[in-house]
Scaffold this motif. Structure first.
Motif, PDB file in Angstrom:
ATOM      1  N   LEU A  65       6.141  -8.806  -0.900  1.00  0.00           N
ATOM      2  CA  LEU A  65       4.593  -8.347  -1.571  1.00  0.00           C
ATOM      3  C   LEU A  65       4.430  -6.907  -0.824  1.00  0.00           C
ATOM      4  N   GLN A  66       4.728  -6.439   0.632  1.00  0.00           N
ATOM      5  CA  GLN A  66       4.232  -4.577   1.012  1.00  0.00           C
ATOM      6  C   GLN A  66       5.417  -3.874  -0.212  1.00  0.00           C
ATOM      7  N   ASN A  67       6.087  -3.888  -0.319  1.00  0.00           N
ATOM      8  CA  ASN A  67       6.824  -3.835  -1.597  1.00  0.00           C
ATOM      9  C   ASN A  67       6.589  -3.526  -2.706  1.00  0.00           C
ATOM     10  N   ALA A  68       5.799  -4.907  -3.341  1.00  0.00           N
ATOM     11  CA  ALA A  68       5.376  -4.706  -4.512  1.00  0.00           C
ATOM     12  C   ALA A  68       4.407  -4.084  -4.760  1.00  0.00           C
ATOM     13  N   GLY A  69       3.535  -3.364  -4.191  1.00  0.00           N
ATOM     14  CA  GLY A  69       2.242  -2.634  -3.734  1.00  0.00           C
ATOM     15  C   GLY A  69       1.269  -3.560  -4.034  1.00  0.00           C
ATOM     16  N   VAL A  70       1.158  -4.680  -3.363  1.00  0.00           N
ATOM     17  CA  VAL A  70      -0.404  -6.141  -3.577  1.00  0.00           C
ATOM     18  C   VAL A  70      -0.748  -5.638  -2.268  1.00  0.00           C
ATOM     19  N   ARG A  71      -2.003  -4.865  -2.614  1.00  0.00           N
ATOM     20  CA  ARG A  71      -3.047  -4.757  -1.623  1.00  0.00           C
ATOM     21  C   ARG A  71      -3.183  -5.611  -0.723  1.00  0.00           C
ATOM     22  N   LEU A  72      -2.527  -5.812   0.733  1.00  0.00           N
ATOM     23  CA  LEU A  72      -3.136  -7.256   2.102  1.00  0.00           C
ATOM     24  C   LEU A  72      -4.494  -6.502   2.642  1.00  0.00           C
ATOM     25  N   LEU A 213      -3.589 -12.071   2.560  1.00  0.00           N
ATOM     26  CA  LEU A 213      -3.579 -12.188   1.074  1.00  0.00           C
ATOM     27  C   LEU A 213      -5.286 -11.896   1.215  1.00  0.00           C
ATOM     28  N   SER A 229     -12.173  -8.532  -3.286  1.00  0.00           N
ATOM     29  CA  SER A 229     -11.683  -8.710  -4.313  1.00  0.00           C
ATOM     30  C   SER A 229     -11.389  -7.715  -5.383  1.00  0.00           C
ATOM     31  N   GLY A 231     -12.518  -4.289  -4.781  1.00  0.00           N
ATOM     32  CA  GLY A 231     -11.093  -2.695  -4.051  1.00  0.00           C
ATOM     33  C   GLY A 231     -12.315  -2.291  -3.208  1.00  0.00           C
TER      34      GLY A 231
END
Length: 241
Positions: A65-72, A213, A229, A231
């Motif tokens: 998820l971090q490599n995919a750029g998902v905001r955690l 998440l 959510s 952002g």
């Protein structure tokens, strides 16, 4: 078989019949308890294997998820601590599964239960052929020795396995209704408690991943959840009076 006067006076035939019934009951009870012990080890092995798979998937999920750029929702240092926790948990589970060796122990106990059931059928056939009261002490000693040889160098079943064996044999072990219900409740609680540790580990991992998440928690502030959510780049610093 003709009974002598001394045997009739001393009740040797009744003693032989009771001894044969007790020996047959002991063999059947041992077979049931070993079978329950094998099934218990199979359940524990599957539970720990599922826990190991879940921990491994969680350990891989966060870097992906971090490599995919998902905001955690958690800070990077917290995510690093979470990955360290999952990595150590995987190592601990691997050591536990390897040292416990549930599959091999379960197979040995189940095979022992099958051999004891075969021995019980053989002894029951002998009793039907010659009669329980006509079985000689030599035959009883032979089956006792075979029973002991079958159980030699094997893992002893737990007390809960013996409870389950008693519950499976209502005709041989006569128990009251209250005592039977009490034993059944204790047996089920013991089975559940044996799987408590892997369930707790999986539940903790699920909570950590849910926090990472940013999933809304029970009782959380809906405004905070909506802002995460949506952002928002900067939180509001205004104080309402």
């Amino acid at each position: 078989m003709q009974t002598s006067f001394s045997d009739w006076v001393s009740g040797a035939d009744e003693l032989s019949a009771n001894s044969a019934q007790r020996q047959l009951l002991a063999i059947r009870t041992s077979a049931r308890s070993r079978s329950h012990a094998g099934l218990r080890l199979q359940r524990q092995g599957r539970a720990w294997l599922a826990t190991l798979i879940a921990l491994s998937l969680g350990l891989i999920l966060i870097p992906l998820l971090q490599n995919a750029g998902v905001r955690l929702a958690l800070a990077p240092n917290v995510l690093n601590l979470l990955q360290i926790f999952l990595g150590v948990s995987v190592l601990v589970c691997v050591v536990l599964v390897a040292s416990a060796n549930h599959a091999l122990r379960a197979r040995v106990l189940l095979e022992c239960g099958d051999r004891l059931r075969e021995l019980a059928r053989e002894f029951e056939k002998v009793c039907e052929d010659v009669g329980p009261g006509a079985i000689s002490s030599h035959i009883l000693d032979e089956f006792r020795l075979r029973h002991a040889d079958t159980l030699r160098n094997l893992e002893t079943p737990s007390r809960n396995d013996q409870r389950l064996a008693l519950l499976d044999m209502p005709g041989e072990h006569r128990l009251g209704r209250g005592e039977r219900m009490r034993l059944a409740l204790r047996a089920q609680l013991t089975n559940v408690s044996g799987l408590a540790l892997p369930l707790v580990i999986v539940a903790l991992e699920a909570v950590f991943v849910a926090h990472a998440l940013g999933l809304p928690q029970m009782g959380g502030d809906p405004l905070v959840a909506s802002s995460v959510s949506a952002g928002d780049a900067e939180p509001s610093l205004r104080i309402s009076r």
